[in-house]
Design a protein around this motif. Structure first.
Motif, PDB file in Angstrom:
ATOM      1  N   PRO A  60       0.846  -1.188   0.000  1.00 43.16           N
ATOM      2  CA  PRO A  60       0.000   0.000   0.000  1.00 43.16           C
ATOM      3  C   PRO A  60       0.888   1.248   0.000  1.00 43.16           C
ATOM      4  CG  PRO A  60      -0.110  -1.140   2.135  1.00 43.16           C
ATOM      5  CD  PRO A  60       0.722  -1.993   1.235  1.00 43.16           C
ATOM      6  N   VAL A  61       0.673   2.128  -0.958  1.00 41.98           N
ATOM      7  CA  VAL A  61       1.577   3.274  -1.146  1.00 41.98           C
ATOM      8  C   VAL A  61       1.629   4.151   0.112  1.00 41.98           C
ATOM      9  CG1 VAL A  61       2.080   5.268  -2.623  1.00 41.98           C
ATOM     10  CG2 VAL A  61       1.067   3.218  -3.616  1.00 41.98           C
ATOM     11  N   TRP A  62       0.514   4.222   0.821  1.00 40.80           N
ATOM     12  CA  TRP A  62       0.453   5.060   2.025  1.00 40.80           C
ATOM     13  C   TRP A  62       1.291   4.503   3.171  1.00 40.80           C
ATOM     14  CZ3 TRP A  62      -1.800   1.990   5.765  1.00 40.80           C
ATOM     15  CH2 TRP A  62      -2.633   0.960   5.295  1.00 40.80           C
ATOM     16  N   ALA A  63       1.770   3.279   3.028  1.00 42.50           N
ATOM     17  CA  ALA A  63       2.577   2.681   4.098  1.00 42.50           C
ATOM     18  C   ALA A  63       4.064   2.674   3.753  1.00 42.50           C
ATOM     19  CB  ALA A  63       2.099   1.251   4.360  1.00 42.50           C
ATOM     20  N   ILE A  64       4.418   3.058   2.524  1.00 40.34           N
ATOM     21  CA  ILE A  64       5.817   2.954   2.107  1.00 40.34           C
ATOM     22  C   ILE A  64       6.629   4.141   2.601  1.00 40.34           C
ATOM     23  CG2 ILE A  64       7.382   2.905   0.131  1.00 40.34           C
ATOM     24  CD1 ILE A  64       5.275   1.358  -1.398  1.00 40.34           C
ATOM     25  N   GLY A  65       7.636   3.858   3.416  1.00 38.56           N
ATOM     26  CA  GLY A  65       8.549   4.896   3.904  1.00 38.56           C
ATOM     27  C   GLY A  65       7.884   5.896   4.841  1.00 38.56           C
ATOM     28  N   GLY A  89       4.611  -5.284   1.865  1.00 36.34           N
ATOM     29  CA  GLY A  89       5.642  -4.244   1.943  1.00 36.34           C
ATOM     30  C   GLY A  89       5.035  -2.920   2.340  1.00 36.34           C
ATOM     31  N   GLY A  90       5.782  -2.155   3.111  1.00 33.67           N
ATOM     32  CA  GLY A  90       5.311  -0.851   3.573  1.00 33.67           C
ATOM     33  C   GLY A  90       5.565  -0.731   5.050  1.00 33.67           C
ATOM     34  N   SER A  91       6.742  -0.130   5.399  1.00 28.55           N
ATOM     35  CA  SER A  91       7.125   0.080   6.796  1.00 28.55           C
ATOM     36  C   SER A  91       7.170  -1.211   7.610  1.00 28.55           C
ATOM     37  CB  SER A  91       6.219   1.128   7.464  1.00 28.55           C
ATOM     38  OG  SER A  91       6.388   2.386   6.820  1.00 28.55           O
ATOM     39  N   VAL A  92       7.644  -2.299   6.984  1.00 28.13           N
ATOM     40  CA  VAL A  92       7.921  -3.507   7.775  1.00 28.13           C
ATOM     41  C   VAL A  92       9.150  -3.206   8.627  1.00 28.13           C
ATOM     42  CG1 VAL A  92       8.630  -5.940   7.715  1.00 28.13           C
ATOM     43  CG2 VAL A  92       7.010  -5.079   6.008  1.00 28.13           C
ATOM     44  N   LYS A  93       9.051  -3.483   9.902  1.00 29.48           N
ATOM     45  CA  LYS A  93      10.144  -3.198  10.844  1.00 29.48           C
ATOM     46  C   LYS A  93      10.411  -4.456  11.664  1.00 29.48           C
ATOM     47  CE  LYS A  93      10.007   1.253   9.830  1.00 29.48           C
ATOM     48  NZ  LYS A  93      10.792   1.580   8.668  1.00 29.48           N
ATOM     49  N   ALA A  94      11.542  -4.417  12.410  1.00 25.66           N
ATOM     50  CA  ALA A  94      11.874  -5.551  13.266  1.00 25.66           C
ATOM     51  C   ALA A  94      10.728  -5.818  14.257  1.00 25.66           C
ATOM     52  CB  ALA A  94      13.174  -5.283  14.005  1.00 25.66           C
ATOM     53  N   ALA A 128      14.150  -0.627   6.757  1.00 31.90           N
ATOM     54  CA  ALA A 128      14.684  -1.522   7.799  1.00 31.90           C
ATOM     55  C   ALA A 128      15.688  -2.534   7.238  1.00 31.90           C
ATOM     56  CB  ALA A 128      13.538  -2.246   8.502  1.00 31.90           C
ATOM     57  N   SER A 129      15.738  -2.688   5.922  1.00 30.46           N
ATOM     58  CA  SER A 129      16.706  -3.648   5.355  1.00 30.46           C
ATOM     59  C   SER A 129      18.105  -3.047   5.274  1.00 30.46           C
ATOM     60  CB  SER A 129      16.258  -4.125   3.967  1.00 30.46           C
ATOM     61  OG  SER A 129      16.453  -3.117   2.996  1.00 30.46           O
ATOM     62  N   LEU A 130      18.231  -1.755   5.591  1.00 27.36           N
ATOM     63  CA  LEU A 130      19.542  -1.094   5.542  1.00 27.36           C
ATOM     64  C   LEU A 130      20.267  -1.188   6.887  1.00 27.36           C
ATOM     65  CD1 LEU A 130      18.431   2.103   3.566  1.00 27.36           C
ATOM     66  CD2 LEU A 130      19.591   0.092   2.655  1.00 27.36           C
ATOM     67  N   VAL A 131      19.582  -1.736   7.879  1.00 25.08           N
ATOM     68  CA  VAL A 131      20.160  -1.874   9.230  1.00 25.08           C
ATOM     69  C   VAL A 131      20.301  -3.375   9.503  1.00 25.08           C
ATOM     70  CG1 VAL A 131      19.826  -1.318  11.679  1.00 25.08           C
ATOM     71  CG2 VAL A 131      18.876   0.201   9.900  1.00 25.08           C
ATOM     72  N   PRO A 132      21.558  -3.901   9.534  1.00 30.09           N
ATOM     73  CA  PRO A 132      21.732  -5.352   9.620  1.00 30.09           C
ATOM     74  C   PRO A 132      20.925  -6.009  10.745  1.00 30.09           C
ATOM     75  CG  PRO A 132      23.863  -4.262   9.384  1.00 30.09           C
ATOM     76  CD  PRO A 132      22.833  -3.175   9.461  1.00 30.09           C
TER      77      PRO A 132
END
Ligand code: PGA
Length: 254
Positions: free
Chosen positions: A170-175, A213-218, A238-242
């Motif tokens: 959903p575009v509203w959830a991306i970033g 997809g859209g602001s998936v976090k740990a 979140a994929s940029l933080v190991p």
């Protein structure tokens, strides 16, 4: 058994030393993956060869391109073809990310050609679909996603359909830090699977992984991935933080 996938979408981030250090960190961490689980790094074109070399010994780690041309070959300066990706052992390619639709004018019909190019060259497309906020606010999300699938995917035969991955974003959830709730994600994923079933029958529909997809976090991955029809995630920030991405990988369901 359907694949469970944690896919990193780096977008246009990281220089080469930063990119290799991120992958080295992840590769040096023991991560047990089940037979049907995969980790995919969708990285900028110039890094595909190096990252492929780095993950060579991890059989369930794979690379993806973030885009490819809708044309086979020829005078298209700046474009990268699916055949080129195949020739450097890239097995996956994101097709139709909302940023490509929005900033580069990619239409459902252009995306259909990209899907064809990928399948013609043994690349598994990760086809992105999903609605913008105004569409969600007026309750038009199902109709919009159905149109996206209809115009870009439903020309495929059943044996081709089972070679793709769908990502509902959903575009509203991306970033934005605003994640769809697990209920919203499951509702849409179940709807997408119902559409696939209608078009291709139950056995084909059951094989297609549908990622969220859209602001998936740990902190929210497990709840999302535990939903019946959510088969993993396409993860940007979140994929940029190991440490975060590793936690997300470990949230895949068994
Ligand atoms: P995000 O991006 O996780 O940063 O929201 C997801 C995506 O655009 O694929």
């Amino acid at each position: 058994m359907r694949k469970q996938i944690a896919a990193a979408n780096w977008k246009m981030n990281l220089n080469l030393p930063q990119a290799t250090s991120l992958v080295a960190d992840i590769c040096s961490t023991p991560i047990d993956l089940e037979e049907n689980q995969r980790v995919i790094f969708a990285v900028p074109f110039p890094y595909l060869v190096s990252i492929n070399q780095m993950i060579e010994t991890r059989d369930k780690f794979l690379t993806a391109a973030q885009n490819c041309s809708d044309k086979k070959s020829g005078a298209y300066t700046g474009e990268v073809s699916a055949e080129m990706l195949h020739s450097i052992n890239v097995g996956y390619c994101i097709v139709g990310h909302s940023e490509r639709r929005e900033y580069f004018g990619e239409t459902n019909f252009v995306l259909r050609e990209k899907i064809n190019q990928c399948l013609d060259h043994d690349i598994c497309p990760i086809f992105c679909c999903g609605e913008a906020l105004p569409v969600r606010e007026r309750g038009g999300q199902n109709e919009l996603v159905e149109l996206q699938l209809n115009e870009s995917l439903f020309h495929l035969k059943a044996d081709q359909l089972t070679k793709i991955i769908i990502a509902y974003e959903p575009v509203w959830a991306i970033g934005t830090g605003k994640t769809a709730t697990a209920t919203q994600a499951q509702e849409m994923h179940a709807y997408i699977r119902w559409l696939l079933k209608n078009q291709y029958g139950e056995s084909a529909a059951e094989l297609v992984p549908i990622l969220y997809g859209g602001s998936v976090k740990a902190g929210n991955a497990k709840e999302l991935f535990d939903c019946d029809d959510v088969d993993g995630g396409l993860v940007g920030g979140a994929s940029l933080v190991p440490a975060d991405f590793i936690k997300i990988i470990r949230s895949l369901k068994f």
